[in-house]
Motif scaffolding. Structure first.
Motif, mmCIF file in Angstrom:
data_model
loop_
_atom_site.group_PDB
_atom_site.id
_atom_site.type_symbol
_atom_site.label_atom_id
_atom_site.label_comp_id
_atom_site.label_asym_id
_atom_site.label_seq_id
_atom_site.Cartn_x
_atom_site.Cartn_y
_atom_site.Cartn_z
ATOM 1 N N HIS A 20 -11.195 0.437 -0.616
ATOM 2 C CA HIS A 20 -9.884 -0.094 -0.265
ATOM 3 C C HIS A 20 -8.820 0.908 -0.694
ATOM 4 O O HIS A 20 -9.031 1.691 -1.622
ATOM 5 C CB HIS A 20 -9.628 -1.466 -0.899
ATOM 6 N N VAL A 21 -7.700 0.884 0.007
ATOM 7 C CA VAL A 21 -6.605 1.819 -0.242
ATOM 8 C C VAL A 21 -5.400 1.019 -0.721
ATOM 9 O O VAL A 21 -5.005 0.036 -0.081
ATOM 10 C CB VAL A 21 -6.253 2.622 1.022
ATOM 11 N N ALA A 22 -4.836 1.435 -1.842
ATOM 12 C CA ALA A 22 -3.689 0.748 -2.432
ATOM 13 C C ALA A 22 -2.437 1.597 -2.286
ATOM 14 O O ALA A 22 -2.482 2.836 -2.344
ATOM 15 C CB ALA A 22 -3.951 0.464 -3.911
ATOM 16 N N ALA A 23 -1.315 0.919 -2.071
ATOM 17 C CA ALA A 23 -0.004 1.567 -2.018
ATOM 18 C C ALA A 23 0.925 0.832 -2.971
ATOM 19 O O ALA A 23 0.817 -0.390 -3.137
ATOM 20 C CB ALA A 23 0.559 1.539 -0.596
ATOM 21 N N ALA A 24 1.825 1.554 -3.610
ATOM 22 C CA ALA A 24 2.767 0.972 -4.565
ATOM 23 C C ALA A 24 4.191 1.297 -4.132
ATOM 24 O O ALA A 24 4.498 2.437 -3.779
ATOM 25 C CB ALA A 24 2.500 1.503 -5.971
#
Length: 355
Positions: A20-24
């Motif tokens: 999974h790819v997370a963005a903040a």
């Protein structure tokens, strides 16, 4: 100068089967970073630590919380994060910016930041999740059995006449399948179409019997779980085990995530959607929503039209006012959604106090 207070972080996560790819984002919508993590227990903890490295986590928008993002959503909730269910990006965004996992993660975070996505993810840690899993297995067995029955019927049409005569003692396909399961073809003569037909029919008959036994076993377990989780809803006219289970799964064990019965009706696709423009004021059908829950509400209405005089009187009154029968049934589905929402809330509140 006083030190700057830590800024809250809005997270967005695009979930895939293996990673999974997370963005903040910061509170002003500025990108703080993106990172990829494996879809494992250690990866879920790393995701939370990475987001927390930018500051306190306000909320995390997660895609696919009902499929490949379910385990991640559970892990983040257990770690104290507010998990928001985020739909996939709109096709307009993909037309402008393209499609990759980082863009999807950023879009999920921006939906949370703007308030477009505000519903908490469905709780998958209780009895409702168990009901969903058993329902999936039971429905799969029923569909496979129906397919096998259709195949058996097709083979019977072309089977030799003497073989069909052996099955004339049974009238239904289920009865014929039981007889076929007891056929004993000669294994050394399979080049003969009659023996091959016996082999195929015997195989389908045994398969049908096995799938029927699996479906019955799972149905017994569903009866027990649904009766314990939602006894008040189950007692309503037309709300059998399977319809109640479908509506339970649609609402989720944390039904409080739905702010009102109108939200539940919209989730089930029975709330009219505004479609006005200029001098035209109208509503249209909601073709979105949970289609399984929509079908369950429809079948409940059909049962009540057969056995409830009050429901039939309402239908006749609305038809006399100029509505079509379909439009009147849609109104009834909206009424049933309101009733079921209230009984489900009461049942799940009682279940929470018991556990």
């Amino acid at each position: 100068m006083m030190p700057e207070p830590p800024r809250a972080v809005i997270g967005g996560i695009g979930c895939r089967t293996d990673f999974h790819v997370a963005a903040a984002l910061d509170p002003l919508g500025r990108m703080l970073g993106t990172e990829s993590f494996p879809a494992t227990a250690a990866g879920y903890c790393s995701t939370r630590r990475w987001l927390a490295s930018f500051g306190p986590i306000a909320a995390v928008g997660v895609e696919s919380t009902g499929s490949c993002g379910a385990a991640l959503a559970r892990s983040l909730s257990e770690q104290g994060c507010a998990v928001i269910e985020a739909d996939q990006p709109h096709r307009h965004l993909r037309a402008r910016r393209g499609k990759n996992d980082a863009i999807d993660a950023e879009a999920a975070a921006r939906k949370v930041l703007s308030g477009e996505a505000a519903a908490a993810a469905t709780d998958t840690t209780g009895v409702v999740e168990a009901i969903r899993q058993l329902s999936v297995a039971r429905n799969s067995a029923v569909k496979a059995r129906s397919a096998a029955l259709c195949q058996l019927g097709g083979l019977l049409v072309t089977a030799p006449a003497d073989l069909r005569a052996q099955l004339d003692c049974r009238r239904t396909l289920g009865g014929k399948a039981a007889v076929c399961a007891r056929l004993r073809p000669h294994p050394g003569l399979l080049a003969d179409p009659a023996q091959a037909a016996k082999t195929a029919l015997a195989s389908l008959g045994r398969r049908i019997a096995q799938l029927g036994a699996e479906a019955d076993e799972l149905e017994d377990e569903l009866d027990r779980l649904v009766a314990a989780a939602a006894p008040t809803t189950l007692s309503r006219l037309g709300c059998g085990t399977h319809h109640t289970a479908t509506l339970l799964v649609a609402a989720g064990q944390n039904i409080d995530r739905l702010s009102s019965e109108a939200s539940f009706a919209h989730l089930c696709g029975v709330a009219p959607v505004p479609a006005s423009s200029g001098r035209t004021s109208r509503h249209r059908l909601n073709f979105a929503g949970n289609r399984d829950a929509n079908r369950a509400l429809h079948m409940i209405v059909i049962v009540r039209l057969r056995y409830c005089e009050r429901t039939r009187s309402y239908l006749n009154r609305r038809v006399s006012e100029g509505k079509t029968k379909k439009e009147a049934i849609r109104c009834l589905k909206r009424f049933v959604a309101r009733e079921i929402y209230r009984t489900l809330r009461a049942d799940l509140a009682t279940l929470k106090t018991r556990t």
